[in-house]
Design an enzyme around this catalytic site. Structure first.
Site, mmCIF file in Angstrom:
data_model
loop_
_atom_site.group_PDB
_atom_site.id
_atom_site.type_symbol
_atom_site.label_atom_id
_atom_site.label_comp_id
_atom_site.label_asym_id
_atom_site.label_seq_id
_atom_site.Cartn_x
_atom_site.Cartn_y
_atom_site.Cartn_z
ATOM 1 N N ARG A 1 -2.467 -17.953 22.545
ATOM 2 C CA ARG A 1 -2.157 -16.625 21.988
ATOM 3 C C ARG A 1 -3.296 -16.196 21.079
ATOM 4 O O ARG A 1 -3.637 -16.880 20.127
ATOM 5 C CB ARG A 1 -0.852 -16.699 21.198
ATOM 6 C CG ARG A 1 -0.519 -15.490 20.326
ATOM 7 C CD ARG A 1 0.522 -15.921 19.310
ATOM 8 N NE ARG A 1 1.041 -14.868 18.476
ATOM 9 C CZ ARG A 1 0.515 -14.481 17.315
ATOM 10 N NH1 ARG A 1 -0.594 -15.050 16.866
ATOM 11 N NH2 ARG A 1 1.084 -13.536 16.611
ATOM 12 N N ASP B 1 3.031 -11.669 2.494
ATOM 13 C CA ASP B 1 1.571 -11.701 2.450
ATOM 14 C C ASP B 1 0.974 -11.505 1.060
ATOM 15 O O ASP B 1 -0.208 -11.775 0.868
ATOM 16 C CB ASP B 1 0.992 -10.656 3.405
ATOM 17 C CG ASP B 1 1.066 -11.096 4.857
ATOM 18 O OD1 ASP B 1 1.260 -12.299 5.088
ATOM 19 O OD2 ASP B 1 0.939 -10.241 5.753
ATOM 20 N N HIS C 1 8.031 -12.552 7.102
ATOM 21 C CA HIS C 1 7.802 -12.655 8.545
ATOM 22 C C HIS C 1 7.255 -14.033 8.896
ATOM 23 O O HIS C 1 6.742 -14.759 8.053
ATOM 24 C CB HIS C 1 6.827 -11.574 9.019
ATOM 25 C CG HIS C 1 5.508 -11.612 8.316
ATOM 26 N ND1 HIS C 1 5.327 -11.104 7.041
ATOM 27 C CD2 HIS C 1 4.299 -12.117 8.687
ATOM 28 C CE1 HIS C 1 4.073 -11.284 6.668
ATOM 29 N NE2 HIS C 1 3.418 -11.905 7.642
#
Length: 576
Positions: free
Chosen positions: A490, A410, A480
């Site tokens: 979702r 990130d 990730h």
């Protein structure tokens, strides 16, 4: 390269069955599926083992509540597994071909015979790990034989065959005689079958357990008196069989592990959680990494439903929340809502104020939890808040092999080949911590997974559900991605935080101003409230010079804009 596609496909498929998280092989398989010369029956598992095929099929039927089919396949698996066990044990006989052992001088004939026989016994004991390890995997499935019996007793009870259910329960109790849930089940079965009914364990299981215990007794004697070593493969070995000095060593190892865990917690400087009822489901150690944690019960079911209603209402209102193809995959639609946009929709009457307010409150609650756990005493500011939904596109999931979101870090640019993560633009280098607050689980796929720096070795997975918050540091230690959403929708709140106040989320400041303005309007007389729905009420919040000054010039409202119109939407910085 030799143009032997059938063999290439079967080899790739065999590897992928054993390594389903290997992302490069996922891409290769997808490439083969698109090739015109490749037939569907070319995708063969060359290392398929009968008991593993039956076991996995049986578990699938079991999970789908198809108990008749589950019973048939699990019985087949158990029978094949016990047969494979005997084959493995037979291979333990014969000359011992261990070069290290040959170099050791044996003092005499009897000692040599004892040493050889102990090696045979230890080899036989390890056979249960051999049959419990899926081809291509390193670790064995724990309690492989007992787990069959546990699944079978429940499946038989569901199809009404209490006689066989009781037999499986009695067999399971040979491994764990003090297991309270199973003892309770046995009482129920005896009541249903009648006290006079003879309930005994299976002969094959009795033989398996008795033989294993006799071998363990001999091996542990050799460990205690002959200086041998032994790694017991079974969790069910009775304590009384293990020598006291080994038990003491085990207790010392446990105590050492406890201290290491406490040291790790001290290093991470975890503070107390600021809200009651929230539980830590997985910590860094359980997730095989650093600065990772999963919290549950952050939101209630009703709060999740309210936030899902917000996504639905916002989608119907359009204007900034239209479903579009995901930037990461052509197989999903992507929708995103910022906190400011939610407030503006509420101001315009398109969504409920309380739902928009809940988005602010839920994200702030998450910030406090993450701040107290990871950075107690050091302020975390919002960097960006995004209510995101990913929806599988019907008719485009067949043979899909890509991800919903590729593996990344990130706050840096991941370089798997160089095993590095470059902290430079266009990465959001100022981000320090990340979080995802899940709102639902009524979909397939969509789980979060962590990898090593190579982006293919999966170290941990997190399955979404309402109120679950996963949090982690944003750097190279936590690459990730998100598995493909193959069915359904979702939804989650994506959260990024920074220690740098200058990079704090300015849209959030404006959203909070709109919420405060709404609270003031509710306290005013009806006439003032009506007046507050046009531009005159908004001008009061926009007159705050400090907050306006912090916005870039191109985001300020242009002079001459009709104040009775809905103000221009402040677009969120494109996260992708």
């Amino acid at each position: 390269q030799l143009k032997k596609l059938d063999q290439a496909v079967s080899a790739a498929h065999t590897f992928f069955v054993a390594n389903p998280q290997h992302l490069q092989m996922r891409e290769d398989i997808e490439k083969y599926r698109r090739m015109s010369g490749v037939k569907s029956d070319s995708f063969q598992d060359l290392e398929a083992i009968p008991h593993w095929e039956a076991y996995e099929t049986g578990v699938q039927h079991y999970d789908a509540d198809e108990y008749l089919q589950a019973v048939a396949r699990l019985e087949e698996s158990l029978s094949e597994a016990l047969s494979a066990l005997e084959d493995c044990r037979a291979l333990c006989e014969g000359p011992w071909e261990d070069e290290d052992e040959e170099e050791k001088m044996q003092p005499g004939l009897y000692e040599a015979i004892a040493a050889h026989y102990i090696q045979v016994l230890k080899c036989r004991q390890q056979c249960v790990l051999e049959i419990a390890t899926k081809p291509g995997r390193i670790s064995a499935t724990e309690d492989f034989i007992p787990s069959h019996l546990d699944l079978l007793q429940f499946a038989y009870s569901q199809v009404g065959n209490h006689t066989l259910a009781a037999e499986c329960a009695a067999s399971y109790l040979l491994f764990y005689p003090s297991d309270e849930p199973m003892l309770e089940k046995m009482k129920q079965y005896r009541t249903e079958l009648g006290e006079d009914a003879a309930v005994t364990a299976r002969q094959s299981i009795q033989h398996y357990v008795q033989r294993s215990l006799m071998e363990k007794k001999l091996i542990y004697y050799a460990v205690e008196h002959l200086g041998e070593t032994f790694n017991d493969p079974d969790l069910w070995t009775p304590d009384e069989l293990i020598p006291e000095n080994l038990k003491e060593k085990y207790r010392e190892d446990q105590e050492k592990q406890k201290h290491e865990t406490l040291d790790g917690e001290e290093r991470e400087k975890r503070g107390p959680l600021p809200f009651e009822g929230i539980v830590v489901t997985m910590d860094s150690q359980q997730m095989n990494g650093t600065q990772r944690v999963v919290f549950d019960r952050v939101l209630t079911e009703s709060e999740c439903k309210d936030l899902l209603r917000l996504t639905k209402a916002a989608g119907e209102a359009g204007d900034g929340y239209r479903a579009r193809r995901s930037p990461h995959t052509p197989h999903e639609r992507f929708e995103g809502l910022t906190v400011l946009k939610a407030m503006q929709l509420a101001q315009n009457g398109d969504v409920e104020w309380r739902d928009a307010k809940l988005l602010l409150q839920a994200s702030e609650k998450s910030r406090k939890i993450i701040e107290s756990y990871f950075t107690s005493g050091k302020k975390l500011h919002f960097s960006f808040t995004h209510l995101v939904c990913r929806t599988a596109i019907d008719g485009e999931q067949e043979g899909r092999m890509d991800l919903s979101h590729p593996v990344h870090a990130d706050n840096c640019l991941l370089d798997p080949e160089g095993q590095e993560c470059w902290k430079e633009p266009p990465a959001y280098v100022y981000r320090d911590y990340s979080g995802i607050l899940y709102l639902n689980d009524d979909f397939q796929g969509g789980g979060l997974f962590f990898t090593e720096m190579d982006t293919v070795t999966v170290t941990a997975e997190v399955h979404p559900k309402c109120g679950r918050l996963v949090a982690f540091s944003s750097g190279k230690e936590n690459p990730h991605g998100v598995w493909a959403v193959s069915r359904g929708r979702r939804c989650a709140i994506a959260l990024w935080y920074t220690h740098s106040q200058e990079h704090a989320e300015q849209e959030r400041v404006k959203a909070e101003e709109l919420m405060e303005q709404r609270a003031v309007e509710k306290d005013q007389p009806d006439g003032d409230k009506h007046q507050g729905t046009d531009g005159s009420s908004r001008s009061s919040s926009e007159s705050h010079a400090p907050s306006r000054a912090t916005k870039p010039a191109d985001q300020r409202q242009k002079p001459g804009l009709d104040r009775k119109q809905h103000p221009k939407v402040l677009r969120a910085r494109d996260e992708f």
